[in-house]
Design a protein around this motif. Structure first.
Motif, PDB file in Angstrom:
ATOM      1  N   MET A 112      69.776  21.077  48.019  1.00 47.49           N
ATOM      2  CA  MET A 112      68.394  21.329  48.419  1.00 47.49           C
ATOM      3  C   MET A 112      67.469  21.107  47.224  1.00 47.49           C
ATOM      4  N   SER A 113      66.388  20.361  47.461  1.00 52.97           N
ATOM      5  CA  SER A 113      65.386  20.107  46.429  1.00 52.97           C
ATOM      6  C   SER A 113      64.216  21.073  46.609  1.00 52.97           C
ATOM      7  N   TYR A 114      63.599  21.440  45.476  1.00 53.52           N
ATOM      8  CA  TYR A 114      62.495  22.392  45.505  1.00 53.52           C
ATOM      9  C   TYR A 114      61.312  21.844  44.716  1.00 53.52           C
ATOM     10  N   GLY A 115      60.160  22.464  44.963  1.00 50.49           N
ATOM     11  CA  GLY A 115      58.974  22.147  44.189  1.00 50.49           C
ATOM     12  C   GLY A 115      58.141  23.395  44.015  1.00 50.49           C
ATOM     13  N   VAL A 116      57.229  23.353  43.044  1.00 47.25           N
ATOM     14  CA  VAL A 116      56.317  24.460  42.804  1.00 47.25           C
ATOM     15  C   VAL A 116      54.908  23.887  42.670  1.00 47.25           C
ATOM     16  N   VAL A 117      53.935  24.611  43.155  1.00 41.32           N
ATOM     17  CA  VAL A 117      52.554  24.142  43.089  1.00 41.32           C
ATOM     18  C   VAL A 117      51.997  24.456  41.699  1.00 41.32           C
ATOM     19  N   ASN A 118      51.635  23.408  40.964  1.00 44.60           N
ATOM     20  CA  ASN A 118      51.082  23.589  39.619  1.00 44.60           C
ATOM     21  C   ASN A 118      49.641  23.107  39.523  1.00 44.60           C
ATOM     22  N   ILE A 119      48.987  22.982  40.686  1.00 45.51           N
ATOM     23  CA  ILE A 119      47.561  22.668  40.763  1.00 45.51           C
ATOM     24  C   ILE A 119      46.880  23.804  41.541  1.00 45.51           C
ATOM     25  N   SER A 120      45.561  23.786  41.595  1.00 44.77           N
ATOM     26  CA  SER A 120      44.829  24.896  42.208  1.00 44.77           C
ATOM     27  C   SER A 120      45.208  25.104  43.663  1.00 44.77           C
ATOM     28  N   LEU A 171      48.966  27.484  47.486  1.00 44.48           N
ATOM     29  CA  LEU A 171      48.206  27.887  46.316  1.00 44.48           C
ATOM     30  C   LEU A 171      49.073  27.825  45.070  1.00 44.48           C
ATOM     31  N   PHE A 172      48.421  27.803  43.927  1.00 41.13           N
ATOM     32  CA  PHE A 172      49.117  27.732  42.649  1.00 41.13           C
ATOM     33  C   PHE A 172      50.234  28.776  42.592  1.00 41.13           C
ATOM     34  N   GLY A 173      51.402  28.333  42.114  1.00 41.98           N
ATOM     35  CA  GLY A 173      52.534  29.227  41.924  1.00 41.98           C
ATOM     36  C   GLY A 173      53.426  29.403  43.130  1.00 41.98           C
ATOM     37  N   GLU A 174      53.009  28.904  44.294  1.00 43.62           N
ATOM     38  CA  GLU A 174      53.868  28.995  45.470  1.00 43.62           C
ATOM     39  C   GLU A 174      54.912  27.882  45.436  1.00 43.62           C
ATOM     40  N   THR A 175      56.035  28.112  46.078  1.00 45.77           N
ATOM     41  CA  THR A 175      57.139  27.159  46.053  1.00 45.77           C
ATOM     42  C   THR A 175      57.433  26.633  47.448  1.00 45.77           C
ATOM     43  N   TYR A 176      58.182  25.540  47.464  1.00 38.00           N
ATOM     44  CA  TYR A 176      58.531  24.920  48.744  1.00 38.00           C
ATOM     45  C   TYR A 176      59.872  24.206  48.637  1.00 38.00           C
ATOM     46  N   ARG A 177      60.492  24.022  49.796  1.00 40.02           N
ATOM     47  CA  ARG A 177      61.724  23.248  49.906  1.00 40.02           C
ATOM     48  C   ARG A 177      61.391  21.850  50.402  1.00 40.02           C
ATOM     49  N   VAL A 178      62.057  20.847  49.861  1.00 41.43           N
ATOM     50  CA  VAL A 178      61.864  19.467  50.308  1.00 41.43           C
ATOM     51  C   VAL A 178      62.874  19.176  51.409  1.00 41.43           C
ATOM     52  N   LEU A 179      62.378  18.803  52.584  1.00 44.04           N
ATOM     53  CA  LEU A 179      63.227  18.580  53.757  1.00 44.04           C
ATOM     54  C   LEU A 179      63.505  17.108  54.027  1.00 44.04           C
ATOM     55  N   ASP A 180      62.535  16.247  53.693  1.00 42.72           N
ATOM     56  CA  ASP A 180      62.663  14.831  54.049  1.00 42.72           C
ATOM     57  C   ASP A 180      61.665  14.028  53.221  1.00 42.72           C
ATOM     58  N   THR A 181      61.812  12.728  53.241  1.00 44.22           N
ATOM     59  CA  THR A 181      60.860  11.835  52.574  1.00 44.22           C
ATOM     60  C   THR A 181      60.450  10.727  53.535  1.00 44.22           C
ATOM     61  N   ALA A 240      67.298  23.892  41.607  1.00 43.66           N
ATOM     62  CA  ALA A 240      67.703  25.068  42.372  1.00 43.66           C
ATOM     63  C   ALA A 240      67.801  26.290  41.463  1.00 43.66           C
ATOM     64  N   ARG A 241      68.282  26.092  40.251  1.00 45.51           N
ATOM     65  CA  ARG A 241      68.377  27.205  39.299  1.00 45.51           C
ATOM     66  C   ARG A 241      66.986  27.704  38.915  1.00 45.51           C
ATOM     67  N   GLU A 242      66.048  26.786  38.686  1.00 46.58           N
ATOM     68  CA  GLU A 242      64.687  27.193  38.354  1.00 46.58           C
ATOM     69  C   GLU A 242      64.054  27.943  39.522  1.00 46.58           C
ATOM     70  N   TYR A 243      64.366  27.501  40.733  1.00 39.99           N
ATOM     71  CA  TYR A 243      63.834  28.195  41.900  1.00 39.99           C
ATOM     72  C   TYR A 243      64.388  29.618  41.977  1.00 39.99           C
ATOM     73  N   GLU A 244      65.665  29.772  41.726  1.00 40.61           N
ATOM     74  CA  GLU A 244      66.271  31.104  41.732  1.00 40.61           C
ATOM     75  C   GLU A 244      65.638  32.000  40.669  1.00 40.61           C
ATOM     76  N   GLN A 245      65.370  31.431  39.509  1.00 39.55           N
ATOM     77  CA  GLN A 245      64.722  32.194  38.443  1.00 39.55           C
ATOM     78  C   GLN A 245      63.305  32.596  38.863  1.00 39.55           C
ATOM     79  N   TRP A 246      62.602  31.685  39.539  1.00 39.75           N
ATOM     80  CA  TRP A 246      61.254  31.992  40.036  1.00 39.75           C
ATOM     81  C   TRP A 246      61.325  33.124  41.052  1.00 39.75           C
ATOM     82  N   GLU A 247      62.306  33.083  41.946  1.00 42.16           N
ATOM     83  CA  GLU A 247      62.458  34.114  42.967  1.00 42.16           C
ATOM     84  C   GLU A 247      62.670  35.489  42.343  1.00 42.16           C
ATOM     85  N   GLN A 248      63.422  35.547  41.278  1.00 48.28           N
ATOM     86  CA  GLN A 248      63.775  36.812  40.644  1.00 48.28           C
ATOM     87  C   GLN A 248      62.701  37.312  39.686  1.00 48.28           C
TER      88      GLN A 248
END
Length: 257
Positions: free
Chosen positions: A1-9, A28-38, A67-75
């Protein structure tokens, strides 16, 4: 699973992979998301980790995390920005942050998003500081914000985006759309039993829920309709004093705390 984080306003999320497609929500800034498709190498289908809402974002706005960075963000301990807009500074570059932005590792003066440290000059609240009794004061910060379909910011917001972001600042998660939020919480049978912070839902002629607002004291309601405004609430629905008529028909009241 691929993830992303919002680093803009604010990041627009669209119904289809096209800039001409309607915006269905914003992240919004700091929120995360999962990438499902392209699609076509230019668009990513995502699901917001906060509410599982799906849509498409432009690939150029994607900030990938592992995925590890996402887990760290979650915690990580987090705060939520309470200012309509304020500035964060990273390496001498200013970034405007909107109400509801997520601030990981906030220490009162700065926060860290992944490996980047930001100096923050605004106000924010942590989960331990959240006070539900302040909901009217928090919601009122959006007064006169213009209505925008799919919006979640003080510069354009829809009815369920408004309730969701206000409750996010209280660390109470709501789903994205009004009909989804109506499935949360417990039913309040009569308007006279409603308390500040209850959610009132409204239906159209087909009896489907299309609108939501936050109950205030003295039989008032704050909601996004044309703009974020305060109107009267009774067992019929929302009464617009300026137009001297009802604008929305009451369907149900829910208490989510």
């Amino acid at each position: 699973m691929s993830y992303g984080v919002v680093n803009i306003s604010v990041l627009p999320v669209r119904k289809e992979p096209s800039h001409r497609s309607e915006m269905v929500t914003q992240l919004l800034f700091g929120e995360t998301y999962r990438v499902l498709d392209t699609y076509d190498g230019k668009w990513l289908k995502i699901a917001c980790c906060y509410d599982n809402y799906e849509g498409w974002i432009s690939e150029v706005t994607h900030a990938a995390i592992t995925a590890r960075e996402y887990e760290q963000w979650e915690q990580a301990p987090k705060a939520v920005s309470l200012d309509v807009v304020c500035m964060a500074t990273h390496e001498n570059h200013n970034l405007p942050l909107l109400f509801g932005s997520t601030l990981p590792h906030f220490d009162g003066m700065s926060f860290k998003l992944m490996k980047e440290k930001y100096v923050f000059n605004g106000t924010a609240v942590t989960a331990s500081q959240a006070n539900f009794s302040a909901i009217e004061k928090i919601a009122s910060r959006f007064l006169n914000a213009p209505y925008l379909w799919g919006g979640r910011s003080p510069f354009g917001i829809d009815c369920s985006g408004f309730t969701q972001v206000v409750f996010k600042a209280l660390f109470i998660p709501l789903l994205r759309d009004a009909w989804q939020q109506a499935g949360q919480g417990n039913i309040i049978n009569f308007v006279d039993e409603a308390l500040p912070g209850d959610l009132a839902f409204f239906a159209g002629d087909d009896d489907k829920i299309t609108h939501v607002g936050i109950v205030m004291k003295d039989k008032r309601i704050i909601h996004a309709s044309g703009k974020v405004r305060i109107d009267l609430l009774d067992h019929f629905g929302i009464y617009n004093r300026e137009k001297k008529k009802y604008s929305h028909r009451l369907k149900i009241i829910k208490r989510v705390i």
